[in-house]
Enzyme design. Structure first.
Site, PDB file in Angstrom:
ATOM      1  N   HIS B 302       0.859  -1.186   0.000  1.00 33.92           N
ATOM      2  CA  HIS B 302       0.000   0.000   0.000  1.00 33.92           C
ATOM      3  C   HIS B 302       0.897   1.240   0.000  1.00 33.92           C
ATOM      4  O   HIS B 302       0.719   2.131  -0.820  1.00 33.92           O
ATOM      5  CB  HIS B 302      -0.924  -0.021   1.221  1.00 33.92           C
ATOM      6  CG  HIS B 302      -1.917   1.095   1.234  1.00 33.92           C
ATOM      7  ND1 HIS B 302      -2.819   1.278   0.216  1.00 33.92           N
ATOM      8  CD2 HIS B 302      -2.138   2.110   2.112  1.00 33.92           C
ATOM      9  CE1 HIS B 302      -3.573   2.345   0.479  1.00 33.92           C
ATOM     10  NE2 HIS B 302      -3.171   2.876   1.618  1.00 33.92           N
ATOM     11  N   GLU B 313       2.244  -0.710   7.982  1.00 34.31           N
ATOM     12  CA  GLU B 313       2.185  -1.819   7.023  1.00 34.31           C
ATOM     13  C   GLU B 313       3.381  -2.750   7.240  1.00 34.31           C
ATOM     14  O   GLU B 313       3.234  -3.979   7.188  1.00 34.31           O
ATOM     15  CB  GLU B 313       2.166  -1.292   5.584  1.00 34.31           C
ATOM     16  CG  GLU B 313       2.012  -2.431   4.559  1.00 34.31           C
ATOM     17  CD  GLU B 313       1.879  -1.919   3.129  1.00 34.31           C
ATOM     18  OE1 GLU B 313       2.201  -0.746   2.874  1.00 34.31           O
ATOM     19  OE2 GLU B 313       1.452  -2.722   2.271  1.00 34.31           O
ATOM     20  N   LYS B 334       3.185   3.672  -5.740  1.00 35.78           N
ATOM     21  CA  LYS B 334       2.631   5.033  -5.562  1.00 35.78           C
ATOM     22  C   LYS B 334       3.737   6.085  -5.665  1.00 35.78           C
ATOM     23  O   LYS B 334       3.450   7.266  -5.863  1.00 35.78           O
ATOM     24  CB  LYS B 334       1.897   5.151  -4.227  1.00 35.78           C
ATOM     25  CG  LYS B 334       0.572   4.388  -4.187  1.00 35.78           C
ATOM     26  CD  LYS B 334      -0.186   4.635  -2.900  1.00 35.78           C
ATOM     27  CE  LYS B 334      -1.495   3.845  -2.842  1.00 35.78           C
ATOM     28  NZ  LYS B 334      -1.293   2.422  -2.516  1.00 35.78           N
ATOM     29  N   HIS B 339      -1.186   8.524  -5.463  1.00 29.65           N
ATOM     30  CA  HIS B 339      -2.178   7.675  -4.804  1.00 29.65           C
ATOM     31  C   HIS B 339      -3.541   7.904  -5.454  1.00 29.65           C
ATOM     32  O   HIS B 339      -4.141   8.966  -5.285  1.00 29.65           O
ATOM     33  CB  HIS B 339      -2.211   8.037  -3.315  1.00 29.65           C
ATOM     34  CG  HIS B 339      -3.033   7.128  -2.472  1.00 29.65           C
ATOM     35  ND1 HIS B 339      -3.848   6.148  -2.990  1.00 29.65           N
ATOM     36  CD2 HIS B 339      -3.154   7.041  -1.121  1.00 29.65           C
ATOM     37  CE1 HIS B 339      -4.449   5.512  -2.004  1.00 29.65           C
ATOM     38  NE2 HIS B 339      -4.044   6.033  -0.859  1.00 29.65           N
ATOM     39  N   PHE B 399      -8.929   4.844   5.049  1.00 29.16           N
ATOM     40  CA  PHE B 399      -9.538   5.542   6.181  1.00 29.16           C
ATOM     41  C   PHE B 399     -10.834   4.828   6.544  1.00 29.16           C
ATOM     42  O   PHE B 399     -11.628   4.483   5.661  1.00 29.16           O
ATOM     43  CB  PHE B 399      -9.868   6.992   5.808  1.00 29.16           C
ATOM     44  CG  PHE B 399      -8.673   7.894   5.693  1.00 29.16           C
ATOM     45  CD1 PHE B 399      -7.427   7.517   6.168  1.00 29.16           C
ATOM     46  CD2 PHE B 399      -8.806   9.151   5.117  1.00 29.16           C
ATOM     47  CE1 PHE B 399      -6.336   8.375   6.068  1.00 29.16           C
ATOM     48  CE2 PHE B 399      -7.727  10.009   5.016  1.00 29.16           C
ATOM     49  CZ  PHE B 399      -6.484   9.625   5.481  1.00 29.16           C
TER      50      PHE B 399
END
Lengths: 81, 412
Positions: B302, B313, B334, B339, B399
């Site tokens: 991620h 992570e 990313k 993102h 989120f």
């Protein structure tokens, strides 16, 4: 200066084309918006809104249902200018 | 009955390119999709963040005028990616009732909503466009795709912030395992490079403020990382049962062998520092795959480049893989794309699939001083992956405490 019928038709055809992709040459006076041009009600409302903006007229909501053909719309706009 | 599930088509429009091939080659070449925003609203609002990953190819250059007028930019990206994936899959012949769509977004039609509010304020209610509601709704992109390919087996939208499109892909597995569906078009999109979302993400100190060096701003695992960089675009995958794919002679990119969704119930935005929920999602995905942790050779992390997220992570990865983590090469793409929020998981799933298909893990940009608290093997230039049957996973967290993980196995 008020626009002629032909000028209103040309402008309206451009609005219809932008909203629906229908070729401007297909937007002819005798055509019905629903039966011939297959324009749905939500597109019709958008076309009305854009026509009000472009031609500086007000098309009352209760009047929209009466605008069945391209000629109905062109005549209404031409007179309302 | 457990069906084998395969990926047979890929489509994307990203800050790196207007299709999968261009995006993937640019990613392998180490290009950045991030640039300074030239729009007048950046200065007008004095935005603290003045850069983002804008789609390389504008949607209006691809779609018809009516499509651009009747679809929010998020749906426009979605349609472009889905059409590419569908064509790449060979335009499958399938009964509409056995074709489904699982297409996500994080935010939905935010441009439409805010433009309409501006119109309301400036010109009143009679000028608010009739298409406003269908354009702003979060299921708009999925519905647009469903109409385009005539999917009548159910069109759904996962909304779990930045985990959305990985969740959508995980949901596709269940649809196919039910036996009622043969093909799912899955993925996600986002088009939120608008001053309000930028101001809002900046307000919570989630975004990098490296205005002087946009291409160096997204730097996962680097000690100087200071937040994520917004991106826009979409990714789409055609996912089907192996039986169906073989029957029609389709090209198979990889097996989709696991997909799991868990939740932290810890904090609305902060990740669980113990990484328990994220770890559980990875373990469940591997369990579904019938795989051992030693089978995993590559992870598309991620890794958004936020100070706390990257550490959390890592904690979860360590919890799952232990010492085997040293033998896994990790890519944080990313760094290159920015993102894509609700589109991130989809394009990263595509990168994971292509990494297996081409046996090449893509590079991570801007890693100059690796955070000593994250001692992992980060891929910084294209890395050859081993021959034989190999497994890779893609992680997404959002989120709300959402954790979503998908696992792919090589097919070639």
């Amino acid at each position: 200066m008020a626009l002629s019928q032909a000028e209103v038709l040309t402008g309206l055809a451009e609005i219809v084309n932008e909203e629906t992709g229908i070729d401007t040459t297909q937007v002819q006076m005798e055509k019905s918006f629903v039966d011939d041009l297959d324009i749905d009600s939500i597109s019709m409302l958008t076309i009305v809104m854009n026509a009000e903006e472009k031609f500086g007229v007000t098309i009352p909501e209760e009047k929209v249902a009466d605008l069945k053909t391209v000629a109905d719309a062109v005549n209404f706009i031409t007179e309302a200018q | 009955m457990t069906r084998k599930i395969v990926v047979t088509g890929l489509g994307a429009t990203t800050p790196l390119g207007g299709d999968v091939e261009t995006t993937w080659r640019a990613l392998l070449a180490g290009e950045s999709g991030i640039s300074t925003l030239e729009q007048e609203w950046v200065e007008r609002h004095q935005l603290p963040v003045k850069f983002a990953g804008q789609a390389k190819v504008k949607a209006k250059d691809i779609l018809s005028v009516p499509e651009t007028k009747r679809l929010d930019p998020a749906s426009q990206f979605a349609l472009i990616a889905a059409r590419e994936a569908w064509a790449d899959a060979g335009t499958p012949e399938v009964a509409p009732e056995r074709l489904a769509v699982e297409f996500a977004t994080g935010i939905g039609g935010v441009w439409t909503l805010l433009d309409a509010y501006d119109t309301l304020n400036a010109s009143g209610p009679r000028r608010v466009l009739p298409m406003t509601v269908p354009m702003l709704m979060a299921n708009g992109p999925a519905a647009a795709i469903g109409m385009d390919i005539a999917a009548r087996g159910g069109v759904r939208t996962a909304v779990s912030a930045c985990a959305s499109s990985t969740e959508a892909i995980a949901n596709a597995i269940a649809r196919l395992q039910s036996g009622a569906i043969d093909i799912v078009v899955a993925g996600g999109c986002e088009a939120a490079i608008h001053p309000l979302p930028i101001a809002a993400f900046a307000s919570m100190h989630a975004l990098s403020r490296n205005n002087e060096n946009p291409t160096g701003a997204s730097r996962p695992y680097d000690t100087a990382r200071d937040g994520f960089v917004m991106g826009e675009g979409a990714g789409a995958l055609v996912i089907e049962t192996e039986e169906h794919a073989l029957a029609r002679g389709a090209k198979i990119y990889a097996y989709l062998v696991g997909g799991s969704v868990t939740s932290d119930a810890h904090h609305i935005t902060a990740p669980d520092p113990e990484g328990t929920g994220a770890a559980r999602a990875m373990i469940e995905a591997l369990d579904q795959a019938g795989a051992k942790i030693e089978d995993v050779v590559h992870i598309n992390a991620h890794a958004t480049s936020t100070p706390v997220g990257d550490i959390a992570e890592y904690t979860a990865l360590k919890r799952v893989f232990g010492d085997h983590l040293n033998k896994i090469c990790v890519s944080a793409t990313k760094s290159s794309t920015g993102h894509l929020l609700g589109g991130a998981g989809a394009i990263e799933a595509i990168f994971t699939v292509l990494a297996l298909y081409e046996r090449t893990a893509p590079p991570t940009l801007n890693l100059q001083n690796q955070d000593p608290e994250i001692p992992i093997d980060v891929v910084t230039s294209p890395r050859k992956l081993p021959e034989g049957e190999i497994l890779a996973i893609s992680n997404s967290f959002g989120f709300g405490g959402h954790n979503a993980v998908v696992a792919f196995r090589s097919a070639n």
